[in-house]
Each structure stands twice: as structure tokens, then as C-alpha cells.
Design a protein around this motif. Structure first.
Motif, PDB file in Angstrom:
ATOM      1  N   GLY A 165       1.406  -1.775 -21.505  1.00 31.46           N
ATOM      2  CA  GLY A 165       0.448  -2.799 -21.106  1.00 31.46           C
ATOM      3  C   GLY A 165       1.133  -4.081 -20.684  1.00 31.46           C
ATOM      4  O   GLY A 165       0.765  -4.707 -19.683  1.00 31.46           O
ATOM      5  N   ALA A 166       2.163  -4.500 -21.451  1.00 29.55           N
ATOM      6  CA  ALA A 166       2.885  -5.724 -21.114  1.00 29.55           C
ATOM      7  C   ALA A 166       3.614  -5.589 -19.782  1.00 29.55           C
ATOM      8  O   ALA A 166       3.624  -6.523 -18.964  1.00 29.55           O
ATOM      9  CB  ALA A 166       3.874  -6.063 -22.235  1.00 29.55           C
ATOM     10  N   ALA A 167       4.223  -4.431 -19.529  1.00 31.09           N
ATOM     11  CA  ALA A 167       4.922  -4.222 -18.265  1.00 31.09           C
ATOM     12  C   ALA A 167       3.946  -4.217 -17.092  1.00 31.09           C
ATOM     13  O   ALA A 167       4.262  -4.706 -16.005  1.00 31.09           O
ATOM     14  CB  ALA A 167       5.698  -2.901 -18.309  1.00 31.09           C
ATOM     15  N   THR A 168       2.743  -3.683 -17.308  1.00 28.69           N
ATOM     16  CA  THR A 168       1.730  -3.698 -16.249  1.00 28.69           C
ATOM     17  C   THR A 168       1.313  -5.124 -15.928  1.00 28.69           C
ATOM     18  O   THR A 168       1.119  -5.486 -14.763  1.00 28.69           O
ATOM     19  CB  THR A 168       0.514  -2.859 -16.667  1.00 28.69           C
ATOM     20  N   VAL A 169       1.170  -5.950 -16.962  1.00 28.24           N
ATOM     21  CA  VAL A 169       0.847  -7.361 -16.736  1.00 28.24           C
ATOM     22  C   VAL A 169       1.944  -8.025 -15.920  1.00 28.24           C
ATOM     23  O   VAL A 169       1.676  -8.754 -14.949  1.00 28.24           O
ATOM     24  CB  VAL A 169       0.646  -8.077 -18.089  1.00 28.24           C
ATOM     25  N   LEU A 170       3.213  -7.793 -16.283  1.00 28.22           N
ATOM     26  CA  LEU A 170       4.318  -8.392 -15.541  1.00 28.22           C
ATOM     27  C   LEU A 170       4.361  -7.885 -14.099  1.00 28.22           C
ATOM     28  O   LEU A 170       4.629  -8.651 -13.169  1.00 28.22           O
ATOM     29  CB  LEU A 170       5.639  -8.076 -16.245  1.00 28.22           C
ATOM     30  N   TYR A 171       4.112  -6.603 -13.919  1.00 26.81           N
ATOM     31  CA  TYR A 171       4.059  -6.030 -12.569  1.00 26.81           C
ATOM     32  C   TYR A 171       3.031  -6.785 -11.725  1.00 26.81           C
ATOM     33  O   TYR A 171       3.303  -7.175 -10.579  1.00 26.81           O
ATOM     34  CB  TYR A 171       3.674  -4.550 -12.685  1.00 26.81           C
ATOM     35  N   GLU A 172       1.856  -7.018 -12.295  1.00 28.63           N
ATOM     36  CA  GLU A 172       0.795  -7.687 -11.546  1.00 28.63           C
ATOM     37  C   GLU A 172       1.142  -9.144 -11.270  1.00 28.63           C
ATOM     38  O   GLU A 172       0.922  -9.653 -10.159  1.00 28.63           O
ATOM     39  CB  GLU A 172      -0.510  -7.590 -12.332  1.00 28.63           C
ATOM     40  N   LEU A 173       1.691  -9.851 -12.259  1.00 31.85           N
ATOM     41  CA  LEU A 173       1.996 -11.267 -12.073  1.00 31.85           C
ATOM     42  C   LEU A 173       3.132 -11.463 -11.068  1.00 31.85           C
ATOM     43  O   LEU A 173       3.170 -12.471 -10.360  1.00 31.85           O
ATOM     44  CB  LEU A 173       2.376 -11.907 -13.406  1.00 31.85           C
ATOM     45  N   LEU A 174       4.067 -10.517 -11.007  1.00 27.08           N
ATOM     46  CA  LEU A 174       5.195 -10.646 -10.080  1.00 27.08           C
ATOM     47  C   LEU A 174       4.837 -10.262  -8.653  1.00 27.08           C
ATOM     48  O   LEU A 174       5.395 -10.805  -7.696  1.00 27.08           O
ATOM     49  CB  LEU A 174       6.362  -9.771 -10.553  1.00 27.08           C
ATOM     50  N   SER A 175       3.919  -9.312  -8.496  1.00 26.71           N
ATOM     51  CA  SER A 175       3.642  -8.775  -7.156  1.00 26.71           C
ATOM     52  C   SER A 175       2.254  -9.112  -6.623  1.00 26.71           C
ATOM     53  O   SER A 175       2.003  -8.981  -5.422  1.00 26.71           O
ATOM     54  CB  SER A 175       3.797  -7.252  -7.172  1.00 26.71           C
ATOM     55  N   GLY A 176       1.324  -9.486  -7.505  1.00 25.05           N
ATOM     56  CA  GLY A 176      -0.040  -9.746  -7.078  1.00 25.05           C
ATOM     57  C   GLY A 176      -0.894  -8.503  -6.975  1.00 25.05           C
ATOM     58  O   GLY A 176      -2.027  -8.557  -6.502  1.00 25.05           O
ATOM     59  N   ARG A 177      -0.380  -7.365  -7.424  1.00 22.33           N
ATOM     60  CA  ARG A 177      -1.148  -6.120  -7.386  1.00 22.33           C
ATOM     61  C   ARG A 177      -0.801  -5.293  -8.614  1.00 22.33           C
ATOM     62  O   ARG A 177       0.151  -5.585  -9.331  1.00 22.33           O
ATOM     63  CB  ARG A 177      -0.857  -5.322  -6.117  1.00 22.33           C
ATOM     64  N   LEU A 178      -1.576  -4.232  -8.824  1.00 28.49           N
ATOM     65  CA  LEU A 178      -1.370  -3.350  -9.960  1.00 28.49           C
ATOM     66  C   LEU A 178      -0.506  -2.147  -9.560  1.00 28.49           C
ATOM     67  O   LEU A 178      -0.385  -1.840  -8.367  1.00 28.49           O
ATOM     68  CB  LEU A 178      -2.723  -2.865 -10.499  1.00 28.49           C
ATOM     69  N   PRO A 179       0.080  -1.440 -10.541  1.00 21.53           N
ATOM     70  CA  PRO A 179       0.928  -0.299 -10.202  1.00 21.53           C
ATOM     71  C   PRO A 179       0.178   0.858  -9.558  1.00 21.53           C
ATOM     72  O   PRO A 179       0.803   1.723  -8.943  1.00 21.53           O
ATOM     73  CB  PRO A 179       1.501   0.132 -11.566  1.00 21.53           C
ATOM     74  N   PHE A 180      -1.162   0.901  -9.724  1.00 23.10           N
ATOM     75  CA  PHE A 180      -1.952   1.990  -9.167  1.00 23.10           C
ATOM     76  C   PHE A 180      -3.127   1.409  -8.381  1.00 23.10           C
ATOM     77  O   PHE A 180      -3.578   0.294  -8.654  1.00 23.10           O
ATOM     78  CB  PHE A 180      -2.500   2.905 -10.268  1.00 23.10           C
ATOM     79  N   ASP A 181      -3.642   2.177  -7.427  1.00 23.57           N
ATOM     80  CA  ASP A 181      -4.849   1.783  -6.714  1.00 23.57           C
ATOM     81  C   ASP A 181      -5.995   1.637  -7.716  1.00 23.57           C
ATOM     82  O   ASP A 181      -6.101   2.390  -8.685  1.00 23.57           O
ATOM     83  CB  ASP A 181      -5.218   2.826  -5.662  1.00 23.57           C
ATOM     84  N   SER A 182      -6.864   0.672  -7.453  1.00 20.31           N
ATOM     85  CA  SER A 182      -7.966   0.406  -8.382  1.00 20.31           C
ATOM     86  C   SER A 182      -9.291   0.982  -7.892  1.00 20.31           C
ATOM     87  O   SER A 182     -10.315   0.796  -8.544  1.00 20.31           O
ATOM     88  CB  SER A 182      -8.119  -1.104  -8.603  1.00 20.31           C
ATOM     89  N   GLY A 183      -9.297   1.678  -6.769  1.00 22.86           N
ATOM     90  CA  GLY A 183     -10.550   2.225  -6.243  1.00 22.86           C
ATOM     91  C   GLY A 183     -10.975   3.487  -6.963  1.00 22.86           C
ATOM     92  O   GLY A 183     -10.197   4.132  -7.662  1.00 22.86           O
ATOM     93  N   GLY A 184     -12.257   3.821  -6.812  1.00 22.20           N
ATOM     94  CA  GLY A 184     -12.763   5.067  -7.365  1.00 22.20           C
ATOM     95  C   GLY A 184     -13.365   4.967  -8.732  1.00 22.20           C
ATOM     96  O   GLY A 184     -13.829   5.964  -9.279  1.00 22.20           O
ATOM     97  N   GLY A 185     -13.349   3.786  -9.343  1.00 26.31           N
ATOM     98  CA  GLY A 185     -13.972   3.640 -10.649  1.00 26.31           C
ATOM     99  C   GLY A 185     -12.983   3.790 -11.789  1.00 26.31           C
ATOM    100  O   GLY A 185     -11.829   4.192 -11.607  1.00 26.31           O
ATOM    101  N   PRO A 186     -13.428   3.469 -13.016  1.00 28.76           N
ATOM    102  CA  PRO A 186     -12.536   3.482 -14.183  1.00 28.76           C
ATOM    103  C   PRO A 186     -11.917   4.843 -14.464  1.00 28.76           C
ATOM    104  O   PRO A 186     -10.740   4.934 -14.795  1.00 28.76           O
ATOM    105  CB  PRO A 186     -13.457   3.039 -15.324  1.00 28.76           C
ATOM    106  N   LEU A 187     -12.718   5.904 -14.370  1.00 36.93           N
ATOM    107  CA  LEU A 187     -12.180   7.224 -14.691  1.00 36.93           C
ATOM    108  C   LEU A 187     -11.076   7.612 -13.716  1.00 36.93           C
ATOM    109  O   LEU A 187     -10.041   8.158 -14.117  1.00 36.93           O
ATOM    110  CB  LEU A 187     -13.298   8.263 -14.679  1.00 36.93           C
TER     111      LEU A 187
END
Length: 558
Positions: free
Chosen positions: A200-222
Motif C-alpha cells: 500500500g505504501a509503495a502504491t502511494v509513492l508510485y502515485e505521488l511520484l508519477s500522478g497515476r496508479l500502477p494499474f488502470d482504474s477503469g471497469g469498477g472496483p472488482l
């Protein structure tokens, strides 16, 4: 904002309660003041499901005691825990500096500021892990600032108590928690360790450094959870390589490949930041951070290479995404483990793809041996010497053409004399032809076709050696792709890449036997074998990928 309910007011007689200041899947937050001390506090009203489950209520009371003992500069302190008439209330320090998420979307953070915030976050997480508390919902909205700019981690342990470490969902696909920062093992309900919070912490850092998440966010939570479980994160580009390496290790899908705890993550992050920004980077940033001696030493380590120019790293990265997943309101909703829904939508092992691949491969291998023999005359000549072909009377000019699989190998004009045409072939032609190829002599009176078969060993020709090398290369590369799919280190890109490799394998499967059997390879048989090879390779890759996913899901259920 909504005012607190009468039951909440009654449970906290020593507090003056204000309006609601926050909400999420794990509860609602109100501002308040402790009257005897005049101290501003935040009151978190925990989900009503706690009151309905005695066992869960007892577990949270135990967790609250652990939280109250946590005393760390980067953890929001818990002052009190109250149970009264079905209400479960945590009294915490009130922080007025906003959240990391609010600052990220409003002004953004420079890469150096992000690294400093990351060290503060990891420091708080490591202290909590040492006390036996996992967070399991690390995200920018749970990282709060004091008025003086000190980062503190909030909401430790609530997710673990409510869901017992698993990720819960409604049948409609809403997630209890935040799927964007969820570790694969948490989504699957596997045993959890500090590595889940490292993810979780690495994902936060990924987002703060790049402005995006490691995976596409489309398609809903599942769909988002399925990507975390079954796909590899996108490489972290446009970020200095030392930082990218550290963060990408933190978001490895397998827990054993991540950092073993938050402090080892922090040591590498501090060292990478020193390498990129210089040994005095943390002092220049000015963000208050409490560091252990090991992390502090790493943060001031002299750079081994050239430091990246500071002016290129002073541009803040801002968040432009909005949270697309509404929080789940606990109460009368039926919640099920996310793994059940993931397993229900994950394709079963692709037996049909495997059978199709085997059938296509069998047809591809059999095709070269089933081609009919040529009924044209055989011309057995040594191409290293002049080629002499008899011609009819009245022929005054002649041209010799050689082609294999529809491609011209050589073309040359001949000398006609005494009922014979003599052709001197280019030097390269003698090394290209192996086994048999198509040939034709075109004269002013007509065309005569031949099957040209040099007496030399066909494997010393380019056709022989080249088809053998192509066969070995494509087979080895395909096996490498399939191995990465079996280990779940590759995804769709490997399936796509298997198609051209399979086509090349199919062409080699046609040409090599043709060379050995001294049968001229044709264009359309070569294309047919290539298509069969590409189709067999894609089917094999899909079957391998789905079988690997199935094994992972089965292992998660044991």
C-alpha cells in the motif's frame, strides 16, 4: 455537514461535539472538544456492524488498546475508546493540516517532498508493525498533516478488525476498503504480514511520484482488484531510475519479493533519494521526519554517480484523478469475500485452448510431409559451376530463374549455342539453394519448369542452416515467454508477442523438412504453416496464462 446522532452525544458526556468532518467505509469522523482539558479532538464513529457482532466488538476493543499504546511522531494518537449503547467511538488527535490527498490534488508534491513523506509514512508503519498492528488501508486520505506540517498515519487496524484481514465486497461489486492500494494477498484473503502495508505504501509513492496508479482504474472496483491479483504493475517511467527501482520492488505481486518490512523499504528509499537529490536533500526539503539511525544514515549517503540537476526535480506532481469508488456503508448489506467474486469471474483453466494448440501444432508438423511431389523434371546440377540446360531448335535467347517459397533467389541470362543454354549464376545463389527449389528456363519459344536439386548436402546451404536457426530461435523464445506466463511475470504483451514468433516457427517447420526431403517449398504452404504456428502459439500462451491464474487462485484457497 451532518451533526452527530443523539446516541453519540450521550456516549461522550465530557465532549462538545461538532459537525461531521470526514467519512468513509470504515466510519464517520466528527470534530469535538474535550471540555475539562479544552483539547480539540476527532471522534471516529466506527461501523455499526461492530455492535452487531460480539466477537468483532471484543477484537476491536483489544485492537484499540494496542492503538492507544502506540506513541510515535508519525502516528495519530488514540486518546480514548468508548463503547456505549451500541456505539463504538475512537477519540483521536485532531489534525488541521489536511490530508496528503487534498494537497496532492491541489498543489502537488515535488519528488523530493514525496520521498520525505514516504519516509515519514514508513516510519509510522514500522512502529505499528513492531507493536503487532497492521494498517491494511494505507492511502493518501489516511495520511494527515498537523498544522506544523508533520505527517501522521491514521486509521490503524480498523480494516483488519472489520474484515478479519480479508477484502469484503457487496454482491454489486462495491468494496469495503480502497481497491486502488490493495495488496493481492489481502484481496485473496491470504495470511497477511507487514508486506501488505509495504504494498500500500509503495502504491502511494508510485502515485505521488508519477500522478497515476500502477494499474488502470477503469471497469469498477472488482476489475481493479483483479488487476492487482493477476497482472503486473506498469513500469514507473519518467521518474529517476533509483527511485523507480525501489518503488517497483514495493509493488511486487508476490509478498516474498517485496521489502520484508517498512524499515528496509525506508532505508532503500532514503538511499535512492540521496543518490538522486544529493546528501543534503532532506534538510533542503524541510519536511519534518523522525528517522531511525539506519534510515537517517542512508538518507545522507553520498551519491555514487552524478546528481540529477535540481531544477528538473522542482516541478510538483499533482493528482488529477478522483476517487471513483464510493465507500460501502456497513449495516444491512450482505458482504462477501472479494476472492469469491474474483474466482467466480476468473476464467477456468483453458483446456479448450490447450487442445486447440495441440491440434494446430499437429497439423503444422504434418503439412510438410503431406505435400504432393512435384511432377516437373528434376535438374540435378552443381550451382558452383555453369549450369547447362538443353534447349529446342530455334531458341536464340534464354533466361534462368530460381525461386523458393515464392521469393526470387537468382535470375540470369544465358548463352545459347549448339542446342544448349549455359548459365553463370551469381556467387551468392550457390549458397542459398539447399535441397530443392523451383526453377524455370524462359526462351523465345516458351517456358520449361524444373525442380532444381544441387548434389551438395542441403544443410550447408542458407536455406538449411537458416531454417534450422529460425526453428531453434523461435522455439527458445516461445518457451521463454511461456515460462514468464507460468510464473505470472508477463501478461497480455507476452500473448501478443507469441503470434509473430509462432508464425516464424511455422515457416521454419515447413522449410527445414522440405530442405531435407528435397521438396521445393511453396509460398502458400509456407503461409499456411506460419498461420498454423501463430495460432498454436497464441492458444498455448492463453492456456498457459489461464492455467497459471487458476493455480494461483487454487493455492490462495488452501
Amino acid at each position: 455537514m451532518k451533526a452527530p446522532s443523539p446516541s453519540v452525544v450521550a456516549a461522550l458526556p465530557q465532549y462538545d461535539l461538532g459537525a461531521q468532518i470526514g467519512h468513509g467505509g470504515m466510519g464517520v469522523v466528527y470534530s469535538a472538544v474535550h471540555r475539562p482539558l479544552g483539547r480539540p479532538v476527532a471522534i471516529k464513529r466506527l461501523p455499526g456492524i461492530l455492535a452487531e457482532d460480539r466477537r468483532m466488538s471484543e477484537r476491536f476493543e483489544h485492537e484499540a488498546r494496542l492503538l492507544a499504546r502506540l506513541d510515535h511522531p508519525h502516528i495519530v494518537p488514540v486518546y480514548d475508546y468508548v463503547q456505549n449503547n451500541g456505539e463504538h467511538l475512537l477519540v483521536m488527535e485532531k489534525l488541521d493540516g489536511g490530508t496528503v490527498w487534498s494537497r496532492f490534488t491541489e498543489v502537488g508534491f515535488t519528488p523530493a517532498q514525496t520521498c520525505a513523506l514516504g519516509l515519514a509514512m514508513l516510519s509510522g508503519l514500522h512502529a505499528a508493525h513492531g507493536a503487532g498492528v497492521l494498517h491494511l488501508d494505507v492511502k493518501p486520505k489516511n495520511l494527515l498533516f498537523t498544522a506544523g506540517g508533520v505527517l501522521k498515519v491514521a486509521d490503524f487496524g480498523i480494516s483488519q478488525v472489520v474484515s478479519e484481514g480479508a477484502t469484503l465486497m457487496t454482491h454489486g461489486g462495491q468494496v469495503l476498503g480502497t481497491p486502488a492500494y490493495l495488496s493481492p494477498e489481502q484481496a485473496l484473503g491470504n495470511p497477511l504480514s507487514p508486506a501488505a502495508d509495504v504494498y500500500g505504501a509503495a502504491t502511494v509513492l508510485y502515485e505521488l511520484l508519477s500522478g497515476r496508479l500502477p494499474f488502470d482504474s477503469g471497469g469498477g472496483p472488482l476489475a481493479m482488484i483483479q488487476r492487482h491479483v493477476h497482472q503486473e504493475p506498469r513500469p514507473l517511467t519518467d521518474v529517476p531510475a533509483p527511485l523507480a527501482r525501489v518503488v517497483m520492488r514495493g509493488v511486487e505481486r508476490e509478498p516474498v519479493r517485496r521489502y520484508r518490512n517498512a524499515e528496509t523499504f525506508a532505508i532503500d528509499l532514503a538511499g535512492a533519494a540521496a543518490e538522486v537529490f544529493g546528501a543534503d536533500w532532506l534538510m533542503r526539503v524541510g519536511t519534518p521526519v523522525h528517522l531511525s539511525p539506519q534510515v537517517a544514515a542512508a538518507s545522507s549517503r553520498p551519491a555514487t554517480g552524478s546528481v540529477i540537476p535540481r531544477e528538473t526535480l522542482n516541478i510538483p506532481v499533482r493528482g488529477t484523478m478522483v476517487e471513483a469508488t464510493p465507500p460501502v456503508r456497513l449495516g444491512q448489506q450482505t458482504l462477501v469475500p472479494a476472492r469469491d467474486l474474483i474466482d467466480g469471474q476468473e476464467p477456468r483453466p483453458a483446456r479448450w485452448f490447450g487442445l486447440a494448440a495441440a491440434l494446430l501444432a499437429a497439423v503444422m508438423v504434418a503439412l510438410p510431409f503431406s505435400l504432393p511431389a512435384s511432377d516437373v523434371p528434376v535438374l540435378a546440377v552443381d550451382l558452383s559451376k555453369p549450369v547447362v540446360v538443353p534447349v529446342a531448335d530455334g531458341v536464340t535467347s534464354a533466361e534462368f530463374d530460381i525461386w523458393a517459397a515464392g521469393f526470387s533467389v537468382a535470375r540470369t541470362a544465358g548463352v545459347v549455342a549448339d542446342g544448349r543454354a549455359t548459365f553463370e549464376l551469381p556467387g551468392a545463389a550457390r549458397w542459398v539453394v539447399g535441397g530443392a527449389v523451383d526453377a524455370a528456363v524462359t526462351t523465345n519459344t516458351g517456358v520449361t519448369e524444373y525442380s532444381l536439386q544441387p548434389p551438395q548436402n542441403p544443410m550447408i546451404s542458407i536455406m538449411g542452416v537458416g531454417s534450422g536457426v529460425l526453428l531453434l530461435f523461435t522455439f527458445a523464445y516461445l518457451e521463454s515467454l511461456l515460462r514468464s506466463l507460468r510464473r505470472r511475470q508477463s501478461g497480455t504483451a507476452a500473448v501478443v508477442a507469441s503470434a509473430p514468433l509462432g508464425f516464424g516457427l511455422g515457416v521454419a517447420v515447413l522449410v527445414l523438412p522440405s530442405v531435407l526431403l528435397r521438396v521445393a517449398p511453396g509460398l502458400w504452404p509456407a503461409v499456411a504453416c506460419g498461420v498454423l504456428g501463430a495460432s498454436a502459439a497464441v492458444c498455448t500462451a492463453v492456456a498457459t496464462r489461464r492455467a497459471a491464474a487458476s493455480r494461483a487462485s487454487a493455492a490462495a484457497g488452501t
